[in-house]
Design an enzyme around this catalytic site. Structure first.
Site, short mmCIF file in Angstrom:
data_model
loop_
_atom_site.label_atom_id
_atom_site.label_comp_id
_atom_site.label_asym_id
_atom_site.label_seq_id
_atom_site.Cartn_x
_atom_site.Cartn_y
_atom_site.Cartn_z
N TYR A 186 0.85 -1.19 0.00
CA TYR A 186 0.00 0.00 0.00
C TYR A 186 0.88 1.23 0.00
O TYR A 186 1.90 1.26 0.69
CB TYR A 186 -0.91 0.02 1.25
CG TYR A 186 -2.36 -0.04 0.86
CD1 TYR A 186 -2.97 1.05 0.26
CD2 TYR A 186 -3.12 -1.19 1.07
CE1 TYR A 186 -4.30 0.99 -0.13
CE2 TYR A 186 -4.44 -1.26 0.69
CZ TYR A 186 -5.04 -0.15 0.08
OH TYR A 186 -6.34 -0.21 -0.31
N GLU A 194 -0.44 4.96 -0.28
CA GLU A 194 -1.23 6.18 -0.52
C GLU A 194 -0.32 7.39 -0.47
O GLU A 194 0.56 7.49 0.39
CB GLU A 194 -2.31 6.33 0.56
CG GLU A 194 -3.51 5.44 0.31
CD GLU A 194 -4.54 5.51 1.42
OE1 GLU A 194 -5.54 4.78 1.32
OE2 GLU A 194 -4.34 6.27 2.39
N ASP A 236 -7.35 13.77 -24.82
CA ASP A 236 -7.33 12.37 -24.40
C ASP A 236 -6.72 11.60 -25.57
O ASP A 236 -7.38 11.34 -26.57
CB ASP A 236 -8.76 11.92 -24.12
CG ASP A 236 -8.84 10.44 -23.74
OD1 ASP A 236 -7.83 9.73 -23.92
OD2 ASP A 236 -9.91 10.01 -23.30
N THR A 279 -4.46 6.19 -21.80
CA THR A 279 -4.25 4.86 -21.25
C THR A 279 -2.83 4.46 -21.65
O THR A 279 -2.24 5.06 -22.56
CB THR A 279 -5.25 3.84 -21.83
OG1 THR A 279 -5.20 3.91 -23.26
CG2 THR A 279 -6.66 4.13 -21.37
N LYS A 303 -3.50 -0.14 -25.54
CA LYS A 303 -3.78 0.21 -26.95
C LYS A 303 -2.46 0.34 -27.73
O LYS A 303 -1.62 -0.54 -27.62
CB LYS A 303 -4.63 1.48 -27.04
CG LYS A 303 -5.91 1.39 -26.18
CD LYS A 303 -6.80 2.58 -26.38
CE LYS A 303 -8.08 2.50 -25.60
NZ LYS A 303 -7.97 2.77 -24.16
N ARG A 333 -1.85 -1.97 -18.01
CA ARG A 333 -3.24 -1.53 -17.93
C ARG A 333 -3.32 -0.36 -16.96
O ARG A 333 -2.90 -0.47 -15.81
CB ARG A 333 -4.13 -2.69 -17.46
CG ARG A 333 -5.60 -2.37 -17.50
CD ARG A 333 -6.44 -3.57 -17.85
NE ARG A 333 -6.17 -4.07 -19.19
CZ ARG A 333 -6.73 -3.58 -20.31
NH1 ARG A 333 -7.57 -2.57 -20.26
NH2 ARG A 333 -6.44 -4.10 -21.48
C1 LIG Z 1 -10.29 7.87 -25.94
C2 LIG Z 1 -10.45 6.97 -24.75
N1 LIG Z 1 -10.35 7.48 -23.52
C3 LIG Z 1 -10.50 6.73 -22.41
C4 LIG Z 1 -10.74 5.38 -22.51
C5 LIG Z 1 -11.02 4.61 -21.26
O1 LIG Z 1 -9.97 3.91 -20.79
P1 LIG Z 1 -10.21 2.86 -19.59
O2 LIG Z 1 -11.02 1.76 -20.16
O3 LIG Z 1 -8.81 2.48 -19.20
O4 LIG Z 1 -10.91 3.59 -18.49
C6 LIG Z 1 -10.82 4.79 -23.78
C7 LIG Z 1 -11.06 3.34 -23.84
O5 LIG Z 1 -11.12 2.67 -24.79
C8 LIG Z 1 -10.69 5.60 -24.92
O6 LIG Z 1 -10.81 5.08 -26.14
#
Ligand SMILES: Cc1ncc(COP(=O)(O)O)c(C=O)c1O
Length: 423
Positions: A51, A53, A197, A223, A226, A232
């Site tokens: 842990y 935090e 994002d 993320t 991908k 993950r």
């Molecule tokens: C553009 C985008 N943002 C966020 C996410 C979400 O990611 P997570 O599933 O890790 O929460 C995705 C998931 O495919 C995504 O395509």
């Protein structure tokens, strides 16, 4: 599966089946990839016991000196890889990363402007069924009906009209390059924050195959899966001035202790992404996506926006008298995994859709190149055009041959075979 077999044979059998399914499938789901075996080693490590935090040097638990080094390593590598001023590597997922940015700079009820989910955006960019659209007000921009690309003039017009507090670029199903400089201009013209994002394209960005949003955006979330082909989880990059607010929004704002085996795996992900091998891989991903899209277009499929600049494409199935759901099911029958997907201005509901989304990241990891992707295009076309059981059976065999020629996790697949054979 190793010792799990004797402790929990049922679970072991399920894991063995999944290893085999992954090996036997042509995986075209654009958000998936295969991590290298070393990533599995780190994600399955003793770090799960700890842990921690807080942040390096300021924890709420003892015994964190090694953890501090690991998290600092991940932070420094993330900053170096993306040339960012500040990085938080604790988000458990992409959605958490996005929520933390909203928590950091918005108040409940503030207005978000993001891309329409049905035009390729993501749920967490303000969709009414996501907490992002429940806690905050939201409006969306889409793509132009003819070009099926983002209409920046329309984004500017909408932003001027509604004055959002934050503008979000980035998508789950957009096959073209995004003009981050233009978004920045629009955000500045209305005094909005600008967030990108880059979850789907992060690997391409790291390798220089897609322009980087980092110089333009106040916040970049992603993320590490991908196209990044790693751990993950999620990350947030930002200008240094926002670092403290972002850290507070993640912990104690929306998360408890970090998932340390994933934080360590993110450190490994960033190291691997700095190599020439990774840059070659990402260039090949884009080349393979192009080969697949051209192959499908030559066989009469209509591609949304006419093609792809990145790792994914959207195929309009209506020309073959199919819904997206039917196409997904027919391809699954022969061992090709894709997902049904809304296309812009889709007349079909989300559970049916008119399109499918295909991505090249996973099978490129298995070593496939343009020749194999052209072959995959031919298989997809045959299955979706002929729809006869004779063709289905033949393509099943071809899928199996192709998967065996590009094996995945060879020792695990062998072990799975032994486990399943023995049970
Ligand atoms: C553009 C985008 N943002 C966020 C996410 C979400 O990611 P997570 O599933 O890790 O929460 C995705 C998931 O495919 C995504 O395509």
């Amino acid at each position: 599966m190793y010792r799990l077999n004797s402790v929990d044979p049922h679970l072991s059998e399920l894991l063995s089946k999944e290893v085999q399914r992954q090996h036997r499938t042509i995986e075209l789901i654009a958000s998936e990839n295969f991590v290298p075996p070393v990533m599995l080693e780190v994600q399955g490590s003793v770090l799960t016991n700890k842990y921690a935090e807080g942040y390096p040097g300021r924890r709420y638990h003892g015994g964190c000196h090694v953890i501090d080094e690991i998290e600092s390593l991940a932070i420094e590598r993330a900053k170096k890889l993306f040339n960012a001023e500040y990085a938080n590597v604790q988000p458990h997922s992409g959605v958490n990363a996005n929520m933390a940015v909203y928590m950091a700079v918005l108040k409940p009820g503030d207005l978000i402007l993001g891309m329409d989910l049905s035009h390729g955006g993501h749920l967490s960019h303000g969709s009414k069924v996501s907490i992002s659209g429940v806690m905050f007000a939201s409006r969306c921009y889409g793509v132009n009906r003819e070009s099926e690309t983002i209409d920046y003039d329309e984004v500017a017009r909408l932003a001027t009209e509604i004055k959002p507090r934050i503008i979000i670029a980035g998508a789950s199903a957009y096959p073209r390059v995004i003009d981050f400089a233009r978004f920045r201009e629009i955000a500045d013209s209305v005094g909005a924050y600008f967030m990108v994002d880059m979850a789907h394209i992060a690997g391409l960005v790291a390798a220089g195959v897609h322009p980087s949003p980092v110089p333009y955006a106040d916040f970049v979330t992603s993320t590490t899966t991908k196209t990044m082909r790693g751990a993950r989880g999620g990350i947030i990059l930002c200008k240094a001035e926002y670092g403290h607010k972002i850290d507070k929004a993640i912990f104690p704002g929306i998360q408890g202790g970090p998932i340390l085996q994933n934080v360590a795996a993110k450190a490994l992900t960033f190291k691997l992404a700095m190599t020439e091998e990774f840059r070659r891989y990402e260039r090949q991903v884009a080349a393979n996506a192009k080969a697949l899209s051209l192959g499908l277009a030559e066989r009469g499929f209509r591609l949304v926006s006419g093609g792809t600049d990145n790792h994914l494409m959207l195929v309009d199935c209506r020309g073959k008298d199919l819904t997206g759901r039917q196409a997904e099911e027919s391809l699954e029958e022969v061992g090709i995994a894709v997902n049904k997907n809304m296309i812009p201005y889709d007349p079909a509901p989300p559970a049916v859709t008119s399109g499918i989304r295909l991505g090249a990241a996973a099978m490129t990891t298995r070593g496939m190149r343009e020749t194999e992707f052209r072959l995959i295009g031919q298989m997809i076309s045959e299955v979706l055009t002929s729809r006869s059981s004779r063709v289905t059976e033949r393509v099943k065999g071809e899928v199996s041959d192709l998967c065996n020629a590009f094996p995945l996790y060879f020792d695990r697949v062998e072990a799975a075979g032994a486990t399943l054979g023995a049970s």
